[in-house]
Design a protein around this motif. Structure first.
Motif, mmCIF file in Angstrom:
data_model
loop_
_atom_site.group_PDB
_atom_site.id
_atom_site.type_symbol
_atom_site.label_atom_id
_atom_site.label_comp_id
_atom_site.label_asym_id
_atom_site.label_seq_id
_atom_site.Cartn_x
_atom_site.Cartn_y
_atom_site.Cartn_z
ATOM 1 N N THR A 1 -4.367 -1.771 19.561
ATOM 2 C CA THR A 1 -3.939 -3.157 19.779
ATOM 3 C C THR A 1 -4.316 -4.037 18.593
ATOM 4 N N GLU A 2 -5.464 -3.759 17.968
ATOM 5 C CA GLU A 2 -5.866 -4.539 16.797
ATOM 6 C C GLU A 2 -4.929 -4.272 15.623
ATOM 7 N N ARG A 3 -4.555 -3.020 15.441
ATOM 8 C CA ARG A 3 -3.655 -2.686 14.335
ATOM 9 C C ARG A 3 -2.282 -3.303 14.525
ATOM 10 N N LEU A 4 -1.815 -3.334 15.763
ATOM 11 C CA LEU A 4 -0.481 -3.860 16.051
ATOM 12 C C LEU A 4 -0.478 -5.349 16.371
ATOM 13 N N ALA A 5 -1.681 -5.933 16.447
ATOM 14 C CA ALA A 5 -1.804 -7.352 16.800
ATOM 15 C C ALA A 5 -1.085 -7.643 18.114
ATOM 16 N N THR A 6 -1.392 -6.834 19.112
ATOM 17 C CA THR A 6 -0.763 -6.998 20.411
ATOM 18 C C THR A 6 -1.819 -6.850 21.494
ATOM 19 N N GLY A 7 -1.390 -6.913 22.735
ATOM 20 C CA GLY A 7 -2.310 -6.751 23.849
ATOM 21 C C GLY A 7 -2.219 -5.357 24.432
ATOM 22 N N THR A 8 -3.193 -5.017 25.268
ATOM 23 C CA THR A 8 -3.198 -3.681 25.875
ATOM 24 C C THR A 8 -1.990 -3.472 26.780
ATOM 25 N N GLY A 9 -1.498 -4.571 27.363
ATOM 26 C CA GLY A 9 -0.352 -4.461 28.263
ATOM 27 C C GLY A 9 0.855 -3.840 27.597
ATOM 28 N N ALA A 10 1.088 -4.193 26.321
ATOM 29 C CA ALA A 10 2.241 -3.649 25.600
ATOM 30 C C ALA A 10 2.090 -2.144 25.390
ATOM 31 N N ILE A 11 0.858 -1.709 25.124
ATOM 32 C CA ILE A 11 0.608 -0.278 24.922
ATOM 33 C C ILE A 11 0.885 0.485 26.207
ATOM 34 N N TYR A 12 0.294 0.031 27.293
ATOM 35 C CA TYR A 12 0.474 0.719 28.575
ATOM 36 C C TYR A 12 1.934 0.644 29.039
ATOM 37 N N TYR A 13 2.600 -0.450 28.738
ATOM 38 C CA TYR A 13 3.991 -0.631 29.155
ATOM 39 C C TYR A 13 4.907 0.384 28.470
ATOM 40 N N HIS A 14 4.713 0.599 27.165
ATOM 41 C CA HIS A 14 5.599 1.460 26.396
ATOM 42 C C HIS A 14 5.191 2.927 26.414
ATOM 43 N N VAL A 15 3.889 3.208 26.417
ATOM 44 C CA VAL A 15 3.433 4.591 26.258
ATOM 45 C C VAL A 15 2.542 5.028 27.415
ATOM 46 N N GLY A 16 1.496 4.256 27.696
ATOM 47 C CA GLY A 16 0.595 4.625 28.784
ATOM 48 C C GLY A 16 -0.844 4.697 28.325
ATOM 49 N N THR A 17 -1.576 5.661 28.838
ATOM 50 C CA THR A 17 -2.996 5.795 28.554
ATOM 51 C C THR A 17 -3.222 6.443 27.189
ATOM 52 N N ARG A 18 -4.498 6.548 26.818
ATOM 53 C CA ARG A 18 -4.840 7.181 25.547
ATOM 54 C C ARG A 18 -4.370 8.633 25.522
ATOM 55 N N ASP A 19 -4.562 9.362 26.626
ATOM 56 C CA ASP A 19 -4.108 10.755 26.673
ATOM 57 C C ASP A 19 -2.595 10.840 26.493
ATOM 58 N N GLU A 20 -1.889 9.908 27.079
ATOM 59 C CA GLU A 20 -0.431 9.891 26.924
ATOM 60 C C GLU A 20 -0.041 9.541 25.488
ATOM 61 N N LEU A 21 -0.853 8.710 24.839
ATOM 62 C CA LEU A 21 -0.627 8.411 23.426
ATOM 63 C C LEU A 21 -0.783 9.671 22.575
ATOM 64 N N LEU A 22 -1.848 10.445 22.846
ATOM 65 C CA LEU A 22 -2.063 11.693 22.112
ATOM 66 C C LEU A 22 -0.906 12.658 22.322
ATOM 67 N N ASP A 23 -0.451 12.761 23.569
ATOM 68 C CA ASP A 23 0.686 13.635 23.864
ATOM 69 C C ASP A 23 1.926 13.186 23.105
ATOM 70 N N ALA A 24 2.172 11.884 23.133
ATOM 71 C CA ALA A 24 3.372 11.354 22.474
ATOM 72 C C ALA A 24 3.302 11.545 20.965
ATOM 73 N N ALA A 25 2.118 11.345 20.379
ATOM 74 C CA ALA A 25 1.953 11.531 18.937
ATOM 75 C C ALA A 25 2.195 12.995 18.571
ATOM 76 N N THR A 26 1.649 13.904 19.373
ATOM 77 C CA THR A 26 1.832 15.337 19.125
ATOM 78 C C THR A 26 3.301 15.721 19.231
ATOM 79 N N GLU A 27 3.957 15.245 20.272
ATOM 80 C CA GLU A 27 5.369 15.550 20.477
ATOM 81 C C GLU A 27 6.218 15.039 19.320
ATOM 82 N N THR A 28 5.897 13.852 18.819
ATOM 83 C CA THR A 28 6.670 13.249 17.736
ATOM 84 C C THR A 28 6.553 14.060 16.450
ATOM 85 N N VAL A 29 5.325 14.449 16.094
ATOM 86 C CA VAL A 29 5.115 15.209 14.857
ATOM 87 C C VAL A 29 5.750 16.591 14.955
#
Length: 232
Positions: free
Chosen positions: A42-70
């Motif tokens: 959120t600090e890097r994107l200058a946004t709130g946690t709500g936007a992160i959870y809204y688009h991607v989800g939890t930290r584990d879901e972020l890791l999954d999404a990053a892995t899937e993307t690469v």
């Protein structure tokens, strides 16, 4: 609607899932898995946690999404788009995965996690599908498809993960000695071993010092492909 609520809506509209995942990958590349937190993102994107959870989800879901993307980007690479030979396609896919994991060191651990925790997820089935189609195209009998494909997949991921750990250890040595000095020190230690107890290790010390990682990796693929050819 309050000012805070309006700002939250605008952030969700401006930020996309792809942008969030790209920033997550940057954090992972810069500092490893420990660097990826929702707060840091959120600090890097200058946004709130709500936007992160809204688009991607939890930290584990972020890791999954990053892995899937690469991995999706790595699997999209091809040799000759017209009609590459199955062996060439396997080598190209293997090298593409090698490059992706070498570039994103955190990916090695995540792939192991994906295969164990999400065997039906897009990462696992994507890799098996890409390699398996080429195994089938080689004329391997269907009864041997799983074993042949598994052998290739496990070799690719295991060899690359070992390479990443080796590079990390070499650069993590006191004084950051680098790969060449690290290999030279190991080779010298091997050559100093007792000749009667370790004749083979002493004999290959020079080869270990001078080897090229990618050539060694492809040699392993070639050995497996030779074995698969016998299944036909």
């Amino acid at each position: 609607m309050t000012t805070r609520a309006r700002q939250s809506v605008r952030r969700r509209q401006v930020l996309s899932r792809e942008q969030i995942i790209a920033s997550a990958i940057e954090l992972l590349d810069d500092g490893g898995e420990g660097a990826l937190t929702v707060r840091a993102l959120t600090e890097r994107l200058a946004t709130g946690t709500g936007a992160i959870y809204y688009h991607v989800g939890t930290r584990d879901e972020l890791l999954d999404a990053a892995t899937e993307t690469v991995i999706a980007a790595a699997l999209a690479a091809r040799t000759d788009p017209a009609s590459p030979a199955p062996e060439d396609e396997i080598r190209a896919t293997a090298l593409s995965l090698f490059g992706a994991i070498a570039e994103h060191a955190w990916l090695a651990t995540q792939l192991t996690t994906q295969f164990a925790r999400r065997p039906s997820g897009p990462v696992t089935v994507g890799i098996f599908e890409r390699i398996g189609r080429q195994v089938r195209a080689l004329g391997v009998p269907q009864a041997a498809w799983f074993s042949a494909t598994s052998t290739l997949v496990h070799y690719i991921l295991g060899a690359v993960s070992q390479h990443v750990r080796f590079e990390r250890d070499a650069h993590g040595a006191p004084g950051d000695v680098g790969r060449e000095k690290f290999l030279g020190d190991v080779a010298a230690a091997w050559q100093d071993l007792d000749a009667d107890a370790y004749p083979f290790v002493r004999a290959i010390a020079g080869q270990m010092r001078e080897h090229d990682d990618r050539e060694q990796f492809l040699s392993g693929i070639a050995l497996i492909l030779d074995g698969i050819a016998r299944l036909r």
